[in-house]
Design a protein around this motif. Structure first.
Motif, mmCIF file in Angstrom:
data_model
loop_
_atom_site.group_PDB
_atom_site.id
_atom_site.type_symbol
_atom_site.label_atom_id
_atom_site.label_comp_id
_atom_site.label_asym_id
_atom_site.label_seq_id
_atom_site.Cartn_x
_atom_site.Cartn_y
_atom_site.Cartn_z
ATOM 1 N N ASP A 162 46.425 58.511 45.336
ATOM 2 C CA ASP A 162 45.302 59.447 45.302
ATOM 3 C C ASP A 162 44.728 59.665 46.697
ATOM 4 O O ASP A 162 44.387 60.784 47.068
ATOM 5 C CB ASP A 162 44.205 58.938 44.365
ATOM 6 C CG ASP A 162 44.654 58.916 42.909
ATOM 7 O OD1 ASP A 162 45.584 59.688 42.569
ATOM 8 O OD2 ASP A 162 44.080 58.144 42.124
ATOM 9 N N LEU A 163 44.615 58.601 47.468
ATOM 10 C CA LEU A 163 44.077 58.742 48.823
ATOM 11 C C LEU A 163 45.018 59.534 49.717
ATOM 12 O O LEU A 163 44.571 60.353 50.527
ATOM 13 C CB LEU A 163 43.812 57.365 49.436
ATOM 14 C CG LEU A 163 42.585 56.629 48.922
ATOM 15 C CD1 LEU A 163 42.519 55.238 49.539
ATOM 16 C CD2 LEU A 163 41.320 57.387 49.229
ATOM 17 N N SER A 176 44.076 48.500 44.960
ATOM 18 C CA SER A 176 44.385 49.284 46.155
ATOM 19 C C SER A 176 45.730 49.988 46.015
ATOM 20 O O SER A 176 45.898 51.112 46.501
ATOM 21 C CB SER A 176 44.367 48.404 47.404
ATOM 22 O OG SER A 176 45.397 47.442 47.349
ATOM 23 N N MET A 177 46.670 49.363 45.347
ATOM 24 C CA MET A 177 47.961 50.014 45.125
ATOM 25 C C MET A 177 47.815 51.197 44.171
ATOM 26 O O MET A 177 48.522 52.194 44.302
ATOM 27 C CB MET A 177 48.973 49.010 44.574
ATOM 28 C CG MET A 177 49.396 47.967 45.595
ATOM 29 S SD MET A 177 50.445 46.681 44.919
ATOM 30 C CE MET A 177 51.905 47.609 44.515
ATOM 31 N N ALA A 178 46.898 51.097 43.231
ATOM 32 C CA ALA A 178 46.708 52.171 42.250
ATOM 33 C C ALA A 178 46.084 53.401 42.885
ATOM 34 O O ALA A 178 46.401 54.534 42.492
ATOM 35 C CB ALA A 178 45.837 51.680 41.098
ATOM 36 N N ALA A 203 42.673 35.244 41.640
ATOM 37 C CA ALA A 203 42.547 36.333 40.667
ATOM 38 C C ALA A 203 41.852 37.541 41.288
ATOM 39 O O ALA A 203 42.263 38.689 41.076
ATOM 40 C CB ALA A 203 41.783 35.855 39.428
ATOM 41 N N ILE A 204 40.814 37.299 42.073
ATOM 42 C CA ILE A 204 40.107 38.399 42.733
ATOM 43 C C ILE A 204 41.035 39.100 43.720
ATOM 44 O O ILE A 204 41.060 40.339 43.791
ATOM 45 C CB ILE A 204 38.837 37.880 43.427
ATOM 46 C CG1 ILE A 204 37.801 37.455 42.374
ATOM 47 C CG2 ILE A 204 38.244 38.936 44.357
ATOM 48 C CD1 ILE A 204 36.607 36.734 42.944
ATOM 49 N N ALA A 205 41.810 38.332 44.471
ATOM 50 C CA ALA A 205 42.747 38.919 45.428
ATOM 51 C C ALA A 205 43.785 39.773 44.705
ATOM 52 O O ALA A 205 44.152 40.853 45.175
ATOM 53 C CB ALA A 205 43.425 37.832 46.249
ATOM 54 N N LEU A 206 44.249 39.302 43.558
ATOM 55 C CA LEU A 206 45.227 40.059 42.785
ATOM 56 C C LEU A 206 44.631 41.370 42.285
ATOM 57 O O LEU A 206 45.278 42.418 42.350
ATOM 58 C CB LEU A 206 45.735 39.210 41.613
ATOM 59 C CG LEU A 206 46.807 39.841 40.749
ATOM 60 C CD1 LEU A 206 48.073 40.057 41.568
ATOM 61 C CD2 LEU A 206 47.106 38.944 39.558
ATOM 62 N N VAL A 207 43.399 41.333 41.816
ATOM 63 C CA VAL A 207 42.735 42.544 41.335
ATOM 64 C C VAL A 207 42.552 43.541 42.478
ATOM 65 O O VAL A 207 42.786 44.747 42.315
ATOM 66 C CB VAL A 207 41.377 42.200 40.678
ATOM 67 C CG1 VAL A 207 40.531 43.441 40.447
ATOM 68 C CG2 VAL A 207 41.594 41.452 39.372
#
Length: 61
Positions: free
Chosen positions: A48-49, A42-44, A33-37
């Motif tokens: 922006d970056l 990071s994709m979101a 679950a942490i990896a998915l978050v």
């Protein structure tokens, strides 16, 4: 009486092993679950970056 105690100790040991296996599965699910978050987060922010670094690169030229 001793036989009954031995039977109870063996039964309790089996339960303890199953409980340890369940705990391992729970930790694996938490890590997944942490990896998915992290992946979704990071994709979101990728867009922006990219915009930010494009702007900074444009200002430096």
């Amino acid at each position: 009486m001793l036989n009954l105690m031995l039977i109870m100790m063996r039964a309790n040991g089996g339960f303890h092993n199953r409980q340890r296996g369940a705990t391992l599965i729970e930790y694996a699910l938490i890590i997944a679950a942490i990896a998915l978050v992290v992946l979704v987060g990071s994709m979101a922010i990728t867009g922006d970056l990219t915009s930010f670094f494009d702007t900074v690169g444009g200002e430096l030229e």
